[in-house]
Design a protein around this motif. Structure first.
Motif, PDB file in Angstrom:
ATOM      1  N   ILE A   1       0.893  -1.167   0.000  1.00 11.22           N
ATOM      2  CA  ILE A   1       0.000   0.000   0.000  1.00 11.22           C
ATOM      3  C   ILE A   1       0.925   1.208   0.000  1.00 11.22           C
ATOM      4  N   VAL A   2       0.823   2.012  -1.063  1.00 12.16           N
ATOM      5  CA  VAL A   2       1.845   3.032  -1.322  1.00 12.16           C
ATOM      6  C   VAL A   2       1.323   4.429  -0.962  1.00 12.16           C
ATOM      7  N   ALA A   3       1.885   5.017   0.107  1.00 11.87           N
ATOM      8  CA  ALA A   3       1.422   6.330   0.553  1.00 11.87           C
ATOM      9  C   ALA A   3       2.388   7.424   0.103  1.00 11.87           C
ATOM     10  N   THR A   4       2.294   7.721  -1.169  1.00 12.35           N
ATOM     11  CA  THR A   4       2.943   8.908  -1.722  1.00 12.35           C
ATOM     12  C   THR A   4       2.190   9.237  -3.005  1.00 12.35           C
ATOM     13  N   GLU A   5       2.620  10.240  -3.726  1.00 10.58           N
ATOM     14  CA  GLU A   5       1.918  10.628  -4.956  1.00 10.58           C
ATOM     15  C   GLU A   5       1.883   9.427  -5.912  1.00 10.58           C
ATOM     16  N   SER A   6       0.753   9.248  -6.597  1.00 10.99           N
ATOM     17  CA  SER A   6       0.537   7.988  -7.315  1.00 10.99           C
ATOM     18  C   SER A   6       1.424   7.782  -8.548  1.00 10.99           C
ATOM     19  N   GLY A   7       2.107   8.831  -9.019  1.00 13.62           N
ATOM     20  CA  GLY A   7       2.996   8.692 -10.180  1.00 13.62           C
ATOM     21  C   GLY A   7       4.063   7.623 -10.001  1.00 13.62           C
ATOM     22  N   ILE A   8       4.503   7.425  -8.769  1.00 14.14           N
ATOM     23  CA  ILE A   8       5.576   6.451  -8.504  1.00 14.14           C
ATOM     24  C   ILE A   8       5.132   5.027  -8.833  1.00 14.14           C
TER      25      ILE A   8
END
Ligand code: 13P
Ligand code: SF4
Length: 331
Positions: free
Chosen positions: A248-255
């Protein structure tokens, strides 16, 4: 040229680009003709990441700007990233696809108010995050990014009095992992502050084996839940080295685009924000850049980053210090 900005952007981008031309091909031709490179941040749209010569986090983009032999750097990111490249490489033409691509974190720290704040702490060293204007960098002793902030703070003597700005979340996090008590400026990134803890906890119930990974610009409550905290480059490395299959990735979705490219069989779930029906969290400034604007920017060599030379010289010193320290630390 600046006075024509609306006309240039509206006229060429929305109406005047010949729909039959192959933009990617044209961009590559112009790059070759003009000895230009495209450097893109991980938060750019997928199609921009795919045409970039280099993709990186804020530190990598600064390091690349210092090294490149290109005559023109097109910085596909936000304004402060273009400024940083120009401060480091004043002889190169630095272009950005849209001058409106700002940053809420950089905007939360205005130079006149920051200067007054610094006057209250005359014997303090000033550490600023790279997400600031050139004016703020010019007031700093050293610049940091999320990749090197901890190591650079650690490089100061234990009893050195430190100010850290503008991100209060990153500052709090660095205080917690270094045992420092830096005075913090009260700024934040609106994208990283709006992740919904409730929605992330719900996701964790659906995917109990998933690991939560988060950028240190996120609020403390979310960082306390995270299995790994790091810059965009660090998050990307983590998903490649950790043997978990779901994140679950909590940063801007571009990554997520690069994560899917390097680990096509792993699952990446964007952590949702609290104010939207959309499942992911975009920085609207980063997403202002488009392939069409990149084409026009390279073709007309505009918009260009211009910085007052006295400010540039003052801002260069703390950036050079960051690059030197990062080099020494192998970052
Ligand atoms: P990094 O590129 O250092 O991870 O920073 C993320 C960010 O918010 C850039 O605007
Ligand atoms: Fe600024 Fe946040 Fe956008 Fe990064 S994600 S550019 S810190 S507003």
């Amino acid at each position: 040229m600046n006075n024509n900005s609306n006309w240039l952007i509206k006229g060429f981008v929305d109406e005047s680009i010949d729909k039959n031309i192959d933009l990617i091909n044209e961009i590559n031709n112009i790059k070759r003709e003009k000895n230009a490179v495209i450097m893109a941040h991980y938060y750019q749209k997928d199609e921009i990441q795919d045409i970039a010569d280099y993709i990186g986090d804020s530190l990598a983009l600064a390091q690349l700007a210092a090294k490149t032999n290109a005559d023109i750097i097109l910085l596909a990111g936000v304004h402060f990233m273009g400024e940083t490249a120009k401060i480091i490489s004043p002889d190169k033409k630095v272009l950005v696809p849209d001058l409106n691509a700002g940053c809420s974190l950089a905007d939360s720290c205005k130079a006149d108010i920051f200067k007054r704040f610094l006057h209250k702490y005359p014997d303090y060293k000033v550490i600023t995050y790279v997400n600031t204007s050139a004016d703020i960098k010019a007031l700093s002793d050293v610049v940091v990014t999320s990749t090197n902030a901890k190591a650079i703070v650690d490089s100061f003597p234990k009893d050195e009095k430190l100010i850290f700005g503008p991100d209060r979340n990153l500052g709090n996090y660095i205080n917690s992992v270094t045992g420092r008590n830096m005075i913090l400026w009260d700024g934040a990134c609106h994208v990283h502050e709006k992740f919904s803890l409730e929605k992330i906890i719900e996701l964790k119930k659906i995917y109990p084996d998933a690991k939560i990974i988060a950028h240190p610009e996120c609020k403390k409550a979310l960082l306390l839940l995270a299995d790994h905290i790091g810059s965009t480059a660090s998050l990307l490395k983590y998903v490649q080295t950790d043997n978990c299959n779901t994140f679950i990735v909590a940063t801007e979705s571009g990554i997520l685009h690069q994560m899917k490219c390097v680990e096509p069989y792993k699952q990446f779930i964007p952590a949702p924000p609290n104010d939207s029906t959309c499942a992911c969290n975009d920085c609207e400034y980063m997403k202002l850049n488009t392939i069409e604007k990149i084409y026009n920017t390279l073709k007309f060599e505009w918009p260009e980053i211009v910085i007052d030379e006295s400010i540039r010289k003052k801002a260069l010193h703390p950036i050079e210090k960051m690059l030197e320290l990062s080099n020494k630390l192998g970052l």
